[in-house]
Design a protein around this motif. Structure first.
Motif, PDB file in Angstrom:
ATOM      1  N   UNK A  37       4.484 -10.210  16.703  1.00 28.07           N
ATOM      2  CA  UNK A  37       3.929  -9.004  17.323  1.00 28.07           C
ATOM      3  C   UNK A  37       2.681  -9.367  18.137  1.00 28.07           C
ATOM      4  N   UNK A  38       1.860 -10.248  17.596  1.00 27.24           N
ATOM      5  CA  UNK A  38       0.661 -10.697  18.309  1.00 27.24           C
ATOM      6  C   UNK A  38       1.038 -11.455  19.590  1.00 27.24           C
ATOM      7  N   UNK A  39       2.030 -12.319  19.508  1.00 28.56           N
ATOM      8  CA  UNK A  39       2.483 -13.068  20.685  1.00 28.56           C
ATOM      9  C   UNK A  39       2.930 -12.100  21.779  1.00 28.56           C
ATOM     10  N   UNK A  40       3.660 -11.071  21.390  1.00 27.45           N
ATOM     11  CA  UNK A  40       4.133 -10.086  22.361  1.00 27.45           C
ATOM     12  C   UNK A  40       2.973  -9.386  23.063  1.00 27.45           C
ATOM     13  N   UNK A  41       1.933  -9.066  22.296  1.00 28.17           N
ATOM     14  CA  UNK A  41       0.742  -8.444  22.903  1.00 28.17           C
ATOM     15  C   UNK A  41       0.002  -9.461  23.767  1.00 28.17           C
ATOM     16  N   UNK A  42      -0.142 -10.672  23.285  1.00 24.05           N
ATOM     17  CA  UNK A  42      -0.873 -11.723  24.004  1.00 24.05           C
ATOM     18  C   UNK A  42      -0.256 -11.997  25.379  1.00 24.05           C
ATOM     19  N   UNK A  43       1.074 -11.991  25.440  1.00 21.14           N
ATOM     20  CA  UNK A  43       1.768 -12.276  26.700  1.00 21.14           C
ATOM     21  C   UNK A  43       2.190 -11.006  27.429  1.00 21.14           C
ATOM     22  N   UNK A  44       1.629  -9.867  26.990  1.00 17.20           N
ATOM     23  CA  UNK A  44       1.813  -8.576  27.647  1.00 17.20           C
ATOM     24  C   UNK A  44       3.290  -8.240  27.879  1.00 17.20           C
ATOM     25  N   UNK A  45       4.096  -8.467  26.858  1.00 17.86           N
ATOM     26  CA  UNK A  45       5.515  -8.121  26.935  1.00 17.86           C
ATOM     27  C   UNK A  45       5.657  -6.638  26.614  1.00 17.86           C
ATOM     28  N   UNK A  46       6.032  -5.851  27.595  1.00 18.30           N
ATOM     29  CA  UNK A  46       6.157  -4.410  27.388  1.00 18.30           C
ATOM     30  C   UNK A  46       7.405  -3.835  28.051  1.00 18.30           C
ATOM     31  N   UNK A  47       8.342  -4.707  28.385  1.00 20.74           N
ATOM     32  CA  UNK A  47       9.603  -4.284  28.982  1.00 20.74           C
ATOM     33  C   UNK A  47      10.682  -5.217  28.428  1.00 20.74           C
ATOM     34  N   UNK A  48      11.690  -4.652  27.764  1.00 22.49           N
ATOM     35  CA  UNK A  48      12.681  -5.535  27.127  1.00 22.49           C
ATOM     36  C   UNK A  48      13.419  -6.402  28.134  1.00 22.49           C
ATOM     37  N   UNK A  49      13.431  -6.017  29.387  1.00 24.83           N
ATOM     38  CA  UNK A  49      14.075  -6.850  30.397  1.00 24.83           C
ATOM     39  C   UNK A  49      13.330  -8.171  30.616  1.00 24.83           C
ATOM     40  N   UNK A  50      12.069  -8.249  30.169  1.00 19.91           N
ATOM     41  CA  UNK A  50      11.282  -9.486  30.269  1.00 19.91           C
ATOM     42  C   UNK A  50      11.603 -10.470  29.148  1.00 19.91           C
ATOM     43  N   UNK A 102       7.518  -5.530  18.836  1.00 17.31           N
ATOM     44  CA  UNK A 102       6.281  -5.141  19.521  1.00 17.31           C
ATOM     45  C   UNK A 102       6.536  -4.810  20.984  1.00 17.31           C
ATOM     46  N   UNK A 103       7.403  -5.557  21.632  1.00 23.82           N
ATOM     47  CA  UNK A 103       7.722  -5.275  23.032  1.00 23.82           C
ATOM     48  C   UNK A 103       8.310  -3.877  23.172  1.00 23.82           C
ATOM     49  N   UNK A 104       9.262  -3.539  22.328  1.00 25.11           N
ATOM     50  CA  UNK A 104       9.883  -2.210  22.396  1.00 25.11           C
ATOM     51  C   UNK A 104       8.871  -1.133  22.029  1.00 25.11           C
ATOM     52  N   UNK A 105       8.035  -1.415  21.036  1.00 25.65           N
ATOM     53  CA  UNK A 105       7.006  -0.443  20.642  1.00 25.65           C
ATOM     54  C   UNK A 105       6.061  -0.161  21.801  1.00 25.65           C
ATOM     55  N   UNK A 106       5.678  -1.187  22.526  1.00 24.83           N
ATOM     56  CA  UNK A 106       4.791  -1.011  23.673  1.00 24.83           C
ATOM     57  C   UNK A 106       5.498  -0.257  24.802  1.00 24.83           C
ATOM     58  N   UNK A 107       6.787  -0.556  24.991  1.00 29.93           N
ATOM     59  CA  UNK A 107       7.541   0.088  26.058  1.00 29.93           C
ATOM     60  C   UNK A 107       7.766   1.570  25.769  1.00 29.93           C
ATOM     61  N   UNK A 108       8.092   1.889  24.522  1.00 31.53           N
ATOM     62  CA  UNK A 108       8.461   3.271  24.185  1.00 31.53           C
ATOM     63  C   UNK A 108       7.317   4.075  23.578  1.00 31.53           C
ATOM     64  N   UNK A 109       6.220   3.391  23.232  1.00 30.13           N
ATOM     65  CA  UNK A 109       5.100   4.047  22.556  1.00 30.13           C
ATOM     66  C   UNK A 109       5.554   4.699  21.242  1.00 30.13           C
ATOM     67  N   UNK A 110       6.505   4.048  20.565  1.00 32.27           N
ATOM     68  CA  UNK A 110       7.062   4.529  19.308  1.00 32.27           C
ATOM     69  C   UNK A 110       7.080   3.381  18.305  1.00 32.27           C
ATOM     70  N   UNK A 111       6.613   3.614  17.076  1.00 29.62           N
ATOM     71  CA  UNK A 111       6.670   2.543  16.071  1.00 29.62           C
ATOM     72  C   UNK A 111       8.090   1.965  15.964  1.00 29.62           C
ATOM     73  N   UNK A 112       8.170   0.648  15.991  1.00 35.42           N
ATOM     74  CA  UNK A 112       9.467  -0.036  16.008  1.00 35.42           C
ATOM     75  C   UNK A 112       9.437  -1.221  15.049  1.00 35.42           C
ATOM     76  N   UNK A 113      10.515  -1.384  14.327  1.00 32.62           N
ATOM     77  CA  UNK A 113      10.699  -2.530  13.436  1.00 32.62           C
ATOM     78  C   UNK A 113      11.970  -3.247  13.859  1.00 32.62           C
TER      79      UNK A 113
END
Length: 132
Positions: A37-50, A102-113
C-alpha cells in the motif's frame, strides 16, 4: 539483456523469498501487504490502467485485468517470474495485493482490500480486490 533480467529476478527473489520472511517472521504477510500500500502511494498509482506497466517494471510479472465491476476487480499475475517463484515454493503475494488495493482505493476513494489465490496448475496468481 537477458543476464540483466536474470540478475534482477535473483535479487528480487533473494529479498522477497529469503531475507524478508526471516526478518519479518510470522507477520510477513501483513507487513508486506501494508508495504505494498505504501509503494502504491509512493509511486502515485491511482489508476488501475497504470498497474500492468508498474508490475512489469518492478519485475513482479505480467498483470492483466480480467474483470472490473463497480465494487470489485479480478487480476491475473503470470509470467516467468511468477512461475519461478511458485516453483521455488514461494506463495507470498501480499506485496502485490497491497499495491493493487491501494491503487483502487485511491482511484475510487473507497476502502479496498485485495487478496491473492494461487493457481498451481497454470502457474498464475489471481488477485481479487473488493471495495466497500
Amino acid at each position: 539483456m537477458k543476464d540483466n533480467q536474470e540478475h534482477l529476478y535473483f535479487l528480487n527473489s533473494l529479498y522477497r523469498d529469503c531475507i524478508l520472511p526471516q526478518i519479518l517472521g510470522t507477520d510477513d504477510q501483513d507487513i508486506l501487504y501494508w508495504a505494498g500500500k505504501h509503494v502504491s502511494r509512493q509511486y502515485d498509482l491511482s489508476d488501475i490502467d497504470e498497474l500492468p506497466e508498474f508490475f512489469d517494471m518492478a519485475e513482479f510479472g505480467t498483470l492483466k485485468i480480467l474483470k472490473q465491476k463497480k465494487h470489485s476487480a479480478l487480476f491475473e499475475l503470470s509470467g516467468q517470474t511468477v512461475s519461478d517463484r511458485l516453483d521455488s515454493g514461494s506463495e507470498e503475494f501480499s506485496l502485490e495485493s497491497g499495491i493493487i488495493a491501494e491503487c483502487i482505493e485511491r482511484q475510487t476513494q473507497t476502502p479496498t482490500e485485495a487478496s491473492a489465490t494461487i493457481n498451481p496448475k497454470n502457474h498464475t496468481v489471481q488477485i481479487t480486490a473488493q471495495s466497500d
